[in-house]
Write a protein that holds these residues in place. Structure first.
Motif, PDB file in Angstrom:
ATOM      1  N   ALA A 104       0.840  -1.206   0.000  1.00 22.79           N
ATOM      2  CA  ALA A 104       0.000   0.000   0.000  1.00 22.79           C
ATOM      3  C   ALA A 104       0.868   1.246   0.000  1.00 22.79           C
ATOM      4  CB  ALA A 104      -0.940  -0.010   1.209  1.00 22.79           C
ATOM      5  N   SER A 105       1.910   1.238   0.799  1.00 22.00           N
ATOM      6  CA  SER A 105       2.805   2.390   0.846  1.00 22.00           C
ATOM      7  C   SER A 105       3.483   2.611  -0.504  1.00 22.00           C
ATOM      8  CB  SER A 105       3.859   2.205   1.935  1.00 22.00           C
ATOM      9  OG  SER A 105       3.269   2.240   3.222  1.00 22.00           O
ATOM     10  N   GLU A 106       3.946   1.523  -1.121  1.00 19.51           N
ATOM     11  CA  GLU A 106       4.583   1.650  -2.424  1.00 19.51           C
ATOM     12  C   GLU A 106       3.600   2.168  -3.470  1.00 19.51           C
ATOM     13  OE1 GLU A 106       7.616   1.460  -2.865  1.00 19.51           O
ATOM     14  OE2 GLU A 106       8.426   0.278  -1.209  1.00 19.51           O
ATOM     15  N   PHE A 107       2.346   1.713  -3.383  1.00 17.26           N
ATOM     16  CA  PHE A 107       1.337   2.186  -4.333  1.00 17.26           C
ATOM     17  C   PHE A 107       1.125   3.682  -4.192  1.00 17.26           C
ATOM     18  CE2 PHE A 107      -3.203   3.199  -5.029  1.00 17.26           C
ATOM     19  CZ  PHE A 107      -3.239   3.034  -6.410  1.00 17.26           C
ATOM     20  N   PHE A 108       0.999   4.175  -2.962  1.00 15.05           N
ATOM     21  CA  PHE A 108       0.800   5.611  -2.761  1.00 15.05           C
ATOM     22  C   PHE A 108       2.015   6.410  -3.209  1.00 15.05           C
ATOM     23  CE2 PHE A 108      -2.447   4.410   0.582  1.00 15.05           C
ATOM     24  CZ  PHE A 108      -3.518   4.855  -0.170  1.00 15.05           C
ATOM     25  N   GLU A 109       3.211   5.861  -3.022  1.00 15.92           N
ATOM     26  CA  GLU A 109       4.406   6.541  -3.523  1.00 15.92           C
ATOM     27  C   GLU A 109       4.350   6.641  -5.047  1.00 15.92           C
ATOM     28  OE1 GLU A 109       6.898   8.087  -2.292  1.00 15.92           O
ATOM     29  OE2 GLU A 109       6.818   7.642  -0.152  1.00 15.92           O
ATOM     30  N   GLY A 110       3.878   5.571  -5.688  1.00 17.23           N
ATOM     31  CA  GLY A 110       3.722   5.609  -7.134  1.00 17.23           C
ATOM     32  C   GLY A 110       2.703   6.636  -7.577  1.00 17.23           C
ATOM     33  N   MET A 111       1.592   6.742  -6.828  1.00 17.35           N
ATOM     34  CA  MET A 111       0.567   7.727  -7.163  1.00 17.35           C
ATOM     35  C   MET A 111       1.088   9.154  -6.956  1.00 17.35           C
ATOM     36  SD  MET A 111      -2.046   6.237  -8.426  1.00 17.35           S
ATOM     37  CE  MET A 111      -0.693   5.384  -9.246  1.00 17.35           C
ATOM     38  N   ALA A 112       2.005   9.321  -6.002  1.00 21.42           N
ATOM     39  CA  ALA A 112       2.615  10.639  -5.808  1.00 21.42           C
ATOM     40  C   ALA A 112       3.405  11.045  -7.042  1.00 21.42           C
ATOM     41  CB  ALA A 112       3.519  10.624  -4.574  1.00 21.42           C
ATOM     42  N   PHE A 230      -0.477  12.213  -1.160  1.00 21.54           N
ATOM     43  CA  PHE A 230      -0.312  10.772  -1.350  1.00 21.54           C
ATOM     44  C   PHE A 230       0.829  10.243  -0.490  1.00 21.54           C
ATOM     45  CE2 PHE A 230      -2.704  10.974  -5.498  1.00 21.54           C
ATOM     46  CZ  PHE A 230      -3.631   9.990  -5.181  1.00 21.54           C
ATOM     47  N   ARG A 231       1.889  11.021  -0.345  1.00 20.19           N
ATOM     48  CA  ARG A 231       3.020  10.555   0.466  1.00 20.19           C
ATOM     49  C   ARG A 231       2.651  10.526   1.955  1.00 20.19           C
ATOM     50  NH1 ARG A 231       6.308  13.515  -3.710  1.00 20.19           N
ATOM     51  NH2 ARG A 231       7.112  11.793  -4.978  1.00 20.19           N
ATOM     52  N   ILE A 232       1.752  11.407   2.367  1.00 17.76           N
ATOM     53  CA  ILE A 232       1.259  11.327   3.746  1.00 17.76           C
ATOM     54  C   ILE A 232       0.481  10.027   3.927  1.00 17.76           C
ATOM     55  CG2 ILE A 232      -0.367  12.340   5.397  1.00 17.76           C
ATOM     56  CD1 ILE A 232       0.459  15.088   4.371  1.00 17.76           C
ATOM     57  N   LEU A 233      -0.345   9.658   2.937  1.00 19.08           N
ATOM     58  CA  LEU A 233      -1.080   8.396   3.016  1.00 19.08           C
ATOM     59  C   LEU A 233      -0.124   7.209   3.055  1.00 19.08           C
ATOM     60  CD1 LEU A 233      -4.148   8.811   0.619  1.00 19.08           C
ATOM     61  CD2 LEU A 233      -4.062   9.049   3.104  1.00 19.08           C
ATOM     62  N   TYR A 284     -11.214   2.885  -1.275  1.00 18.77           N
ATOM     63  CA  TYR A 284     -10.949   3.960  -2.227  1.00 18.77           C
ATOM     64  C   TYR A 284     -10.427   3.343  -3.517  1.00 18.77           C
ATOM     65  CZ  TYR A 284     -11.433   6.868   1.873  1.00 18.77           C
ATOM     66  OH  TYR A 284     -11.924   7.473   3.004  1.00 18.77           O
ATOM     67  N   VAL A 285     -11.098   3.646  -4.619  1.00 17.34           N
ATOM     68  CA  VAL A 285     -10.679   3.155  -5.928  1.00 17.34           C
ATOM     69  C   VAL A 285     -10.007   4.316  -6.662  1.00 17.34           C
ATOM     70  CG1 VAL A 285     -11.399   2.095  -8.094  1.00 17.34           C
ATOM     71  CG2 VAL A 285     -12.579   1.499  -5.960  1.00 17.34           C
ATOM     72  N   ILE A 286      -8.774   4.106  -7.060  1.00 19.30           N
ATOM     73  CA  ILE A 286      -7.952   5.162  -7.650  1.00 19.30           C
ATOM     74  C   ILE A 286      -7.551   4.766  -9.067  1.00 19.30           C
ATOM     75  CG2 ILE A 286      -5.804   6.484  -7.397  1.00 19.30           C
ATOM     76  CD1 ILE A 286      -5.946   5.815  -4.379  1.00 19.30           C
ATOM     77  N   ALA A 287      -7.647   5.712  -9.989  1.00 18.38           N
ATOM     78  CA  ALA A 287      -7.189   5.479 -11.358  1.00 18.38           C
ATOM     79  C   ALA A 287      -5.665   5.538 -11.370  1.00 18.38           C
ATOM     80  CB  ALA A 287      -7.777   6.523 -12.305  1.00 18.38           C
ATOM     81  N   PRO A 288      -4.966   4.438 -11.665  1.00 18.90           N
ATOM     82  CA  PRO A 288      -3.510   4.440 -11.542  1.00 18.90           C
ATOM     83  C   PRO A 288      -2.801   5.315 -12.564  1.00 18.90           C
ATOM     84  CG  PRO A 288      -4.270   2.390 -12.533  1.00 18.90           C
ATOM     85  CD  PRO A 288      -5.500   3.128 -12.094  1.00 18.90           C
TER      86      PRO A 288
END
Length: 324
Positions: A104-112, A230-233, A284-288
């Motif tokens: 999950a953390s890696e995914f949010f870093e990617g979204m950042a 996103f990085r806070i998440l 939460y569904v996010i468009a990658p």
């Protein structure tokens, strides 16, 4: 000269491929193993990225992170790790709080990084069209525009535009940040360094999570601010990566979930009555490809709970030059 189509053996040309082939059919990996493998992919990709970055003096580096293609070897190594089950995955320490999974953390870093790559805009209006489905309001679609002063226009399904009322009766669009409610211009003054920005939000992880996701849902936060959110998440405890899903409109996205605990006192005013513990699961569904939120659902859990989930489907969120 035309490019040759890779053969299966080309794709398996990496150390350990022979062992992977010889293993044949194996039991499906655990969710923890999959989480760890994807985290290993991201870590290896970051190490490769650092190794291939040009030797640019620090004074010439920009705040924008360099994004480079990931090599096939990294993905192949992760496949081998999943197949054999031989993978160790890290867990984030959040001071005793349940940790976010590494994936999950890696995914949010990617979204950042995706958010940072989005173009910056200075529109006259911000448009939000959302479909809501809950027990209180039923199913409805709302279309609203607001300007930089926070004035809100609403548009009916038939195209009728409702101007914002004058004076104190007019609605003003704001977003919660800590104990304050900020307008659009005030959002633009927030710091974009994630550690400095995090200090503006509550220390309580649940409240911080709620406020950050509200901003990501429909605020006009710029690319750098969204990246910091996103990085806070990524450092928020309790997050779990669900994986590829489709929202209620059939749109492809990636889902993340968090289960939270709260307490409600029933009956007996003045401190009386009984205290009931509730568990809620938020998805939460996010468009990658864009980092935009497609859909959020909030479900109360429990053996005696039959209440359907509240659903908010974000049909359109973005800049607009006029109200129509």
């Amino acid at each position: 000269m035309t490019e040759r189509t890779p053969t299966p053996m080309d794709l398996l040309d990496f150390p350990g491929a022979a062992e992977l082939i010889a293993a044949g059919g194996v039991e499906p990996p655990s969710a923890e193993a999959v989480d760890g493998a994807w985290a290993a992919v991201a870590r290896a990709a970051r190490e490769e990225e650092r190794a291939t970055m040009p030797a640019t003096p620090p004074t010439q580096l920009t705040s924008r992170r360099v994004r480079r293609p990931r090599r096939l070897l990294v993905a192949a190594a992760a496949v081998a790790a999943i197949a054999t089950g031989a993978v160790a995955y890290p867990v984030l320490d959040m001071g005793g709080e349940p940790a976010a999974t590494a994936s999950a953390s890696e995914f949010f870093e990617g979204m950042a990084e995706v958010a940072e790559d989005a173009p910056a805009t200075t529109p006259a209006y911000w448009k939000v069209r959302v479909e809501t489905d809950n027990q209180d309001d039923g199913k409805r679609t709302d279309t609203n525009y607001f300007d930089r002063e926070g004035r809100v226009w609403s548009v009916d399904a038939d195209g009728t535009v409702h101007e914002p009322p004058a004076g104190e009766e007019g609605k003003v669009k704001k977003w919660p940040v800590g104990k304050k409610w900020l307008t659009w211009p005030q959002l633009e003054k927030l710091p974009t360094d994630e550690k400095t920005l995090a200090a503006h939000f509550p220390k309580d992880p649940n409240t911080r999570f709620d406020q950050v996701t509200i901003m990501l849902e429909d605020s006009p936060a710029g690319p750098e601010l969204r990246a910091a959110l996103f990085r806070i998440l990524a450092d928020t405890p309790g997050m779990k990566l669900v994986g590829d899903v489709r929202d209620s409109k059939g749109r492809a996205g990636v889902a993340v979930e968090i289960t939270q605990k709260s307490w409600v006192r029933l009956g007996g005013g003045g401190g009386g009555g009984s205290e009931v513990t509730l568990h809620t699961r938020d998805r939460y569904v996010i468009a990658p490809d864009t980092g935009l939120l497609l859909e959020t659902t909030h479900k109360t859990l429990g053996k005696n709970t039959t209440t359907p989930a509240d659903r908010y489907t974000w049909l359109e969120v973005g800049p607009a030059e006029r109200v129509e």
